[in-house]
Design an enzyme around this catalytic site. Structure first.
Site, PDB file in Angstrom:
ATOM      1  CG  ASP A 161       2.444  37.048  -9.427  1.00 20.47           C
ATOM      2  OD1 ASP A 161       1.313  36.719  -9.229  1.00 20.47           O
ATOM      3  OD2 ASP A 161       3.119  37.103 -10.668  1.00 20.47           O
ATOM      4  N   GLY A 190       5.779  37.222 -19.451  1.00 21.95           N
ATOM      5  CA  GLY A 190       5.373  37.712 -18.086  1.00 21.95           C
ATOM      6  C   GLY A 190       5.138  39.090 -18.190  1.00 21.95           C
ATOM      7  CB  ILE A 210      10.552  29.028 -22.358  1.00 20.97           C
ATOM      8  CG1 ILE A 210      11.399  29.922 -21.507  1.00 20.97           C
ATOM      9  CG2 ILE A 210      11.394  28.126 -23.228  1.00 20.97           C
ATOM     10  CD1 ILE A 210      12.159  29.390 -20.232  1.00 20.97           C
ATOM     11  N   GLY A 211       8.360  31.717 -22.495  1.00 22.63           N
ATOM     12  CA  GLY A 211       7.307  32.348 -21.789  1.00 22.63           C
ATOM     13  C   GLY A 211       7.208  33.881 -21.791  1.00 22.63           C
TER      14      GLY A 211
HETATM   15  N1  LIG Z   1      13.680  29.348 -14.768  1.00 15.37           N
HETATM   16  C1  LIG Z   1      12.826  28.850 -15.763  1.00 15.37           C
HETATM   17  N2  LIG Z   1      12.825  27.670 -16.240  1.00 15.37           N
HETATM   18  C2  LIG Z   1      12.049  27.094 -17.370  1.00 15.37           C
HETATM   19  N3  LIG Z   1      10.918  27.781 -17.633  1.00 15.37           N
HETATM   20  C3  LIG Z   1      10.612  28.811 -17.001  1.00 15.37           C
HETATM   21  C4  LIG Z   1      11.639  29.380 -15.965  1.00 15.37           C
HETATM   22  N4  LIG Z   1      11.073  30.692 -15.448  1.00 15.37           N
HETATM   23  C5  LIG Z   1       9.781  30.731 -16.279  1.00 15.37           C
HETATM   24  N5  LIG Z   1       9.820  29.947 -17.009  1.00 15.37           N
HETATM   25  C6  LIG Z   1       8.605  29.638 -17.930  1.00 15.37           C
HETATM   26  O1  LIG Z   1       8.029  30.924 -18.371  1.00 15.37           O
HETATM   27  C7  LIG Z   1       6.829  31.266 -18.151  1.00 15.37           C
HETATM   28  C8  LIG Z   1       6.448  32.701 -17.904  1.00 15.37           C
HETATM   29  O2  LIG Z   1       7.380  32.898 -16.703  1.00 15.37           O
HETATM   30  P1  LIG Z   1       7.261  34.444 -15.878  1.00 15.37           P
HETATM   31  O3  LIG Z   1       7.429  33.860 -14.593  1.00 15.37           O
HETATM   32  O4  LIG Z   1       7.835  35.512 -16.278  1.00 15.37           O
HETATM   33  O5  LIG Z   1       5.718  34.827 -16.012  1.00 15.37           O
HETATM   34  P2  LIG Z   1       4.389  34.619 -15.277  1.00 15.37           P
HETATM   35  O6  LIG Z   1       4.677  34.328 -14.034  1.00 15.37           O
HETATM   36  O7  LIG Z   1       3.297  33.841 -16.106  1.00 15.37           O
HETATM   37  O8  LIG Z   1       4.017  36.040 -15.337  1.00 15.37           O
HETATM   38  P3  LIG Z   1       4.237  37.243 -14.343  1.00 15.37           P
HETATM   39  O9  LIG Z   1       5.669  37.695 -14.326  1.00 15.37           O
HETATM   40  O10 LIG Z   1       3.211  38.442 -14.829  1.00 15.37           O
HETATM   41  O11 LIG Z   1       3.812  36.926 -13.035  1.00 15.37           O
HETATM   42  C9  LIG Z   1       6.329  30.293 -16.784  1.00 15.37           C
HETATM   43  O12 LIG Z   1       5.200  30.041 -16.654  1.00 15.37           O
HETATM   44  C10 LIG Z   1       7.329  29.187 -17.181  1.00 15.37           C
HETATM   45  O13 LIG Z   1       6.751  28.185 -17.800  1.00 15.37           O
END
Ligand SMILES: Nc1ncnc2c1ncn2[C@@H]1O[C@H](COP(=O)(O)OP(=O)(O)OP(=O)(O)O)[C@@H](O)[C@H]1O
Length: 383
Positions: free
Chosen positions: A251, A137, A134-135
Site C-alpha cells: 500500500d 485510514g 491526525i488521519g
Molecule cells: N506516525 C505518524 N506521524 C504523523 N502522522 C501520521 C503518522 N501515521 C499516519 N499519519 C497521518 O495520518 C494519515 C492517515 O494514516 P494511515 O496511514 O492510517 O491512513 P492511509 O494510509 O491514508 O489509509 P490506509 O490505512 O487505508 O492505507 C497519514 O496520511 C498521515 O498524514
C-alpha cells in the site's frame, strides 16, 4: 498476495475444516509458503489444529520447514503451548529451531515466539489528554498522543477488524516482527495494545505531514528535492524488501510516506505490514474497504486483477510516486531527464519481472543524482 499465500489462508479458516478437499485438488498445496516462508503446518501448529496437522503430515508436509525467523512448526507449537501438536510433531521427527546441515543447533538470537510480547503497551501509559485525530485510514483513526512523555502516533484499529481471536493472534505475530525493524527511512514501530480492546499500534510521530499533503501544497518539487525524496523512499523500501526482512508493503502511496519535520527533507515509509495484519479476515475486500479511489492509482495491475503477485508490486507503486514528484521534470515539454524517465517507465512495467529491484533503483538514482545540475544551474535544462 501470492498464490501460495492464498493457499495457506485456506487452511487458516478454522480448526474444524479439513484441508483434504483442497489437497485432493492440488497436492502441492501441502508445500505452500507465504512470503514469511510459513507453511500450512506452521499455521496448523500455532493454532493447535491437530486434525489438520495430521492430514498435512500424511500428505508429506515437511515437519521441519523453517519460516523467515527459522521457526519450525514445533517451535510454533511450543510457543503456543499446543501439547498434542507438540507430541505429534516430535513423533514425526520435529525439531525446535533451525537445522544447519545434518545436526541441530539453536540459533544465536531466539526467533520471536508468540508468547513473548515485550512490546505490549499498557493503555494506561498512553496520554490522550491533548490528543488530536491526525488521519483516518481503512484500519481506523490515527491519533497524536503521548506515551511516557514521548509524542506518538496511535493507530486505533476499528472494532470490527479485531473481534476475532485468530486475527489477534496474527496481529501479535506481525507486531512482534514490526517492532524489530529499524531503519532511518521507515517509521519506527514502538509497540501495540493487543490484550485489550480497542487494538492499537503505536509508532513514532512525525511532524512534517505526509508526501500527499506536501505535493498538494508545494506543487512540483525542485529536482534535487525530488531525487532526495525518491532516494529516501527507495532506501526504506530496499530495507523492507531485503534479507532478513522481505516485507511487501502493498500500500505504498504518498499518504504513507511521512516527512520527518517541516524543515527537513527527510522521508520515512510508514504503514507497512499492516495490510497483512488483517488479511485473514479481509483478504479480498482490502482495497474495497478503503473507499478511497486514490489507492487504485498506485496499485500494480496484478493486485488490481487479483493475480499472483510479489514484492514488485511496491516497485510499481514507487513508479507512480516518482511520476507524481517528477512529472514536469521528465515527462513535461520543457525539461527532460531521459535516465529518470526510463527508470520510472521500467518501474511501472506491466510485467513485474522486468521491474528493477529497489537495490537497483537505488544505484540508478545515485548515478542520476550525480548528473543532475544543482538547482542553481537547473535553468540550462529548461526551455
Ligand atoms: N506516525 C505518524 N506521524 C504523523 N502522522 C501520521 C503518522 N501515521 C499516519 N499519519 C497521518 O495520518 C494519515 C492517515 O494514516 P494511515 O496511514 O492510517 O491512513 P492511509 O494510509 O491514508 O489509509 P490506509 O490505512 O487505508 O492505507 C497519514 O496520511 C498521515 O498524514
Amino acid at each position: 498476495m501470492s498464490g501460495s499465500e492464498g493457499s495457506s489462508e485456506c487452511f487458516s479458516g478454522g480448526g474444524d475444516s479439513s484441508p483434504l478437499p483442497l489437497l485432493e485438488e492440488d497436492r502441492s498445496l501441502v508445500h505452500a509458503q507465504d512470503y514469511d516462508n510459513r507453511t500450512p503446518l506452521h499455521v496448523a501448529s500455532i493454532h493447535g489444529w491437530i486434525d489438520v496437522a495430521k492430514c498435512l503430515i500424511e500428505h508429506g508436509a515437511d515437519v521441519n520447514a523453517q519460516d523467515r525467523w527459522n521457526n519450525t512448526p514445533l517451535a510454533d507449537a511450543e510457543g503456543a503451548k499446543k501439547d498434542t501438536i507438540i507430541e505429534l510433531l516430535k513423533s514425526h521427527g520435529g525439531l525446535t529451531y533451525g537445522q544447519h546441515g545434518s545436526h541441530f543447533e539453536p540459533t544465536p538470537v531466539p526467533p520471536p515466539l508468540p508468547n513473548k510480547c515485550d512490546w505490549e503497551i499498557d493503555p494506561s501509559e498512553l496520554d490522550f489528554s491533548n490528543a488530536s485525530i491526525i488521519g483516518k485510514g481503512s484500519f481506523g483513526e490515527i491519533i497524536k498522543a503521548s506515551w511516557r512523555g514521548t509524542p506518538v502516533a496511535v493507530k486505533r484499529i476499528l472494532p470490527n477488524l479485531s473481534d476475532d481471536r485468530l486475527v489477534i493472534q496474527d496481529f501479535r505475530h506481525e507486531v512482534n516482527l514490526l517492532v524489530k525493524l529499524r531503519h532511518p527511512n521507515i517509521v519506527q514501530f514502538l509497540g501495540a495494545v493487543t490484550e485489550r480492546k480497542p487494538l492499537m499500534l503505536i509508532t513514532e510521530y512525525l511532524r512534517g505531514g505526509d508526501l500527499h499533503q506536501c505535493l498538494k501544497e508545494k506543487g512540483a518539487l525542485n529536482p534535487s528535492t525530488a531525487i532526495n525524496f525518491a532516494l529516501d523512499i527507495a532506501r526504506g523500501m530496499a530495507y523492507l524488501h531485503n534479507e532478513p526482512n522481505v516485507i511487501v508493503h502493498r500500500d505504498l502511496k504518498p499518504r504513507n510516506v511521512l516527512i520527518v519535520n517541516s524543515g527537513a527533507d527527510h522521508l520515512k515509509v510508514g504503514d507497512f505490514g499492516l495490510s497483512k495484519l488483517i488479511r485473514v479476515k479481509n483478504s479480498h475486500d482490502r482495497y474495497k474497504m478503503t473507499g478511497e479511489t486514490g489507492s487504485y492509482r498506485y496499485m500494480a495491475p496484478e493486485v488490481f486483477n487479483h493475480q499472483r503477485y510479489d514484492k514488485k508490486v511496491d516497485v510499481f507503486s514507487f513508479a507512480m510516486i516518482l511520476y507524481e514528484m517528477l512529472e514536469d521534470l521528465c515527462f513535461g515539454q520543457k525539461v527532460y531527464i531521459p535516465e529518470l524517465r526510463e527508470l520510472t517507465e521500467q518501474c511501472w512495467d506491466e510485467d513485474m519481472n522486468r521491474r528493477p529491484s529497489f537495490l537497483e533503483i537505488l544505484k540508478r538514482l545515485e548515478k542520476i543524482k550525480e548528473i543532475i545540475p544543482t538547482d542553481h544551474h537547473w535553468h540550462i535544462f529548461t526551455g
